[in-house]
Design an enzyme around this catalytic site. Structure first.
Site, PDB file in Angstrom:
ATOM      1  N   ILE A 141      31.076  50.169  34.422  1.00 65.00           N
ATOM      2  CA  ILE A 141      31.178  49.283  35.309  1.00 65.00           C
ATOM      3  C   ILE A 141      30.194  49.806  36.615  1.00 65.00           C
ATOM      4  O   ILE A 141      29.782  48.890  37.266  1.00 65.00           O
ATOM      5  CB  ILE A 141      32.606  49.175  35.783  1.00 65.00           C
ATOM      6  CG1 ILE A 141      32.956  48.151  36.826  1.00 65.00           C
ATOM      7  CG2 ILE A 141      33.209  50.451  36.468  1.00 65.00           C
ATOM      8  CD1 ILE A 141      33.191  46.817  36.309  1.00 65.00           C
ATOM      9  N   GLY A 148      39.211  57.949  35.796  1.00 65.36           N
ATOM     10  CA  GLY A 148      38.853  56.713  35.209  1.00 65.36           C
ATOM     11  C   GLY A 148      37.562  55.778  36.001  1.00 65.36           C
ATOM     12  O   GLY A 148      36.986  56.375  36.683  1.00 65.36           O
ATOM     13  N   ASP A 189      38.146  54.448  38.871  1.00 64.09           N
ATOM     14  CA  ASP A 189      37.935  54.809  40.200  1.00 64.09           C
ATOM     15  C   ASP A 189      37.355  56.199  40.779  1.00 64.09           C
ATOM     16  O   ASP A 189      36.373  55.943  41.573  1.00 64.09           O
ATOM     17  CB  ASP A 189      39.682  55.111  40.636  1.00 64.09           C
ATOM     18  CG  ASP A 189      39.939  55.151  42.223  1.00 64.09           C
ATOM     19  OD1 ASP A 189      41.049  55.149  42.465  1.00 64.09           O
ATOM     20  OD2 ASP A 189      38.965  54.570  42.976  1.00 64.09           O
ATOM     21  N   SER A 246      44.503  48.199  34.707  1.00 65.10           N
ATOM     22  CA  SER A 246      45.755  48.828  34.429  1.00 65.10           C
ATOM     23  C   SER A 246      45.947  49.169  32.720  1.00 65.10           C
ATOM     24  O   SER A 246      46.924  49.881  32.279  1.00 65.10           O
ATOM     25  CB  SER A 246      47.072  47.749  34.418  1.00 65.10           C
ATOM     26  OG  SER A 246      47.273  47.743  35.852  1.00 65.10           O
ATOM     27  N   THR A 247      44.737  49.037  32.120  1.00 65.04           N
ATOM     28  CA  THR A 247      44.921  49.396  30.332  1.00 65.04           C
ATOM     29  C   THR A 247      44.613  50.846  30.343  1.00 65.04           C
ATOM     30  O   THR A 247      44.356  51.339  29.254  1.00 65.04           O
ATOM     31  CB  THR A 247      44.100  48.485  29.733  1.00 65.04           C
ATOM     32  OG1 THR A 247      42.574  48.541  30.264  1.00 65.04           O
ATOM     33  CG2 THR A 247      44.386  47.135  30.026  1.00 65.04           C
ATOM     34  N   TYR A 255      47.364  53.570  33.546  1.00 63.07           N
ATOM     35  CA  TYR A 255      48.596  52.468  34.008  1.00 63.07           C
ATOM     36  C   TYR A 255      49.217  52.244  32.761  1.00 63.07           C
ATOM     37  O   TYR A 255      50.036  51.357  32.783  1.00 63.07           O
ATOM     38  CB  TYR A 255      48.049  51.552  34.971  1.00 63.07           C
ATOM     39  CG  TYR A 255      48.105  52.053  36.249  1.00 63.07           C
ATOM     40  CD1 TYR A 255      48.331  53.590  36.630  1.00 63.07           C
ATOM     41  CD2 TYR A 255      47.927  51.248  37.401  1.00 63.07           C
ATOM     42  CE1 TYR A 255      48.077  54.096  37.936  1.00 63.07           C
ATOM     43  CE2 TYR A 255      47.839  51.783  38.639  1.00 63.07           C
ATOM     44  CZ  TYR A 255      48.002  52.970  39.074  1.00 63.07           C
ATOM     45  OH  TYR A 255      47.751  53.680  40.242  1.00 63.07           O
TER      46      TYR A 255
HETATM   47  N1  APR Z   1      33.418  51.715  33.147  1.00 59.27           N
HETATM   48  C1  APR Z   1      34.117  50.484  32.597  1.00 59.27           C
HETATM   49  N2  APR Z   1      35.522  50.905  32.115  1.00 59.27           N
HETATM   50  C2  APR Z   1      36.043  51.853  32.231  1.00 59.27           C
HETATM   51  C3  APR Z   1      35.253  53.142  32.973  1.00 59.27           C
HETATM   52  C4  APR Z   1      33.965  52.697  33.505  1.00 59.27           C
HETATM   53  N3  APR Z   1      32.980  53.794  33.861  1.00 59.27           N
HETATM   54  N4  APR Z   1      36.141  54.150  33.106  1.00 59.27           N
HETATM   55  C5  APR Z   1      37.034  54.217  32.367  1.00 59.27           C
HETATM   56  N5  APR Z   1      37.336  52.733  31.962  1.00 59.27           N
HETATM   57  C6  APR Z   1      38.175  51.835  31.253  1.00 59.27           C
HETATM   58  C7  APR Z   1      39.378  52.621  30.785  1.00 59.27           C
HETATM   59  O1  APR Z   1      38.986  52.892  29.285  1.00 59.27           O
HETATM   60  C8  APR Z   1      40.232  51.408  30.647  1.00 59.27           C
HETATM   61  O2  APR Z   1      40.276  50.580  29.803  1.00 59.27           O
HETATM   62  O3  APR Z   1      38.811  50.867  32.371  1.00 59.27           O
HETATM   63  C9  APR Z   1      40.092  50.625  32.047  1.00 59.27           C
HETATM   64  C10 APR Z   1      41.358  51.110  33.125  1.00 59.27           C
HETATM   65  O4  APR Z   1      41.497  52.504  33.151  1.00 59.27           O
HETATM   66  P1  APR Z   1      41.549  53.305  34.342  1.00 59.27           P
HETATM   67  O5  APR Z   1      40.440  53.283  35.250  1.00 59.27           O
HETATM   68  O6  APR Z   1      42.409  54.553  34.239  1.00 59.27           O
HETATM   69  O7  APR Z   1      42.560  52.318  35.192  1.00 59.27           O
HETATM   70  P2  APR Z   1      44.045  51.795  35.245  1.00 59.27           P
HETATM   71  O8  APR Z   1      44.724  51.950  33.910  1.00 59.27           O
HETATM   72  O9  APR Z   1      44.242  50.594  36.241  1.00 59.27           O
HETATM   73  O10 APR Z   1      44.651  53.126  36.151  1.00 59.27           O
HETATM   74  C11 APR Z   1      44.516  53.114  37.680  1.00 59.27           C
HETATM   75  O11 APR Z   1      44.090  55.465  37.478  1.00 59.27           O
HETATM   76  O12 APR Z   1      41.947  56.500  38.063  1.00 59.27           O
HETATM   77  C12 APR Z   1      43.302  56.237  38.596  1.00 59.27           C
HETATM   78  O13 APR Z   1      43.169  55.940  41.050  1.00 59.27           O
HETATM   79  C13 APR Z   1      43.211  55.383  39.865  1.00 59.27           C
HETATM   80  O14 APR Z   1      45.788  55.645  40.172  1.00 59.27           O
HETATM   81  C14 APR Z   1      44.554  54.693  39.428  1.00 59.27           C
HETATM   82  C15 APR Z   1      44.912  54.548  38.110  1.00 59.27           C
END
Ligand code: APR
Length: 184
Positions: free
Chosen positions: A17, A38, A40, A127-128, A131
């Site tokens: 992303i 992740g 974030d 969220s996948t 979360y």
């Molecule tokens: N680009 C695209 N997708 C990504 C990337 C990236 N660089 N890094 C991770 N992902 C994917 C993960 O594989 C997952 O499928 O993004 C999706 C969401 O994963 P998370 O980043 O863990 O987000 P989420 O599940 O919404 O959890 C949010 O995690 O990082 C913390 O501060 C954040 O507390 C919050 C929680």
């Protein structure tokens, strides 16, 4: 995969992303808005401290960002001009409005993008990851929410950026199902 939904190009890609050249990218943030791991962590690392500074200013003004809502900051050093930070629900079995809150995260991000006349936006699979929202229902919610939003609005592009080939396949299969059953 690319397709047209009305006048909007809907694309599903595998990638990072933080590398997307859409006008805005969406962050899978938490309510505290101070970063994480992740998506974030990747966005704050790649975009630089300007993003965190603006997140802190939002916190000072309104507290954090409630689950299902969205706020916007600069994209800092990213190719994207803006980061829309949205907070998806933590999956806890399905009995705590998770579906509604996940839909809200997508709707709030799209609404905010429209309010700011943003023409293209890229979403991660909210969220996948940490979360733990199961990806199949999450993909259905994400794609149906975007499809419904595009009934009344258009962008040049809405892009879903999946981190793995497997996740991309889930989204593509889900879109095929949605668009084959969609009443015209
Ligand atoms: N680009 C695209 N997708 C990504 C990337 C990236 N660089 N890094 C991770 N992902 C994917 C993960 O594989 C997952 O499928 O993004 C999706 C969401 O994963 P998370 O980043 O863990 O987000 P989420 O599940 O919404 O959890 C949010 O995690 O990082 C913390 O501060 C954040 O507390 C919050 C929680």
């Amino acid at each position: 995969m690319e397709t047209m939904v009305g006048k909007t190009k809907l694309s599903l890609v595998q990638g990072d992303i933080t590398q997307q050249d859409t006008e805005a990218i969406v962050n899978a943030a938490n309510t505290g808005l101070l970063g994480g791991s992740g998506v974030d962590g990747a966005i704050h690392r790649a975009g630089g401290s300007e993003i965190l500074e603006e997140c802190k200013a939002i916190r000072a003004k309104q507290g954090g960002c409630p689950t299902g809502q969205a706020v916007i900051t600069t994209g800092g050093r990213l190719k994207a001009r803006y980061v829309i930070h949205t907070v998806g629900p933590v999956w806890s079995g399905g009995g705590k409005r998770e579906e509604e809150l996940l839909k809200g995260a997508y709707d709030s991000s799209l609404t905010l993008a429209k309010e700011r006349d943003i023409r293209s936006i890229a979403f991660p699979s909210i969220s996948t990851g940490a979360y733990r929202f199961p990806i199949e229902p999450a993909a259905r919610i994400a794609l149906s929410t975007v499809r419904d939003f595009l009934r009344g609005h258009s962008f040049s592009e809405v892009r879903f950026v999946l981190f793995s080939e497997k996740d991309l396949q889930v989204y593509e299969d889900c879109w095929k199902e949605l668009s084959s059953t969609q009443a015209d």
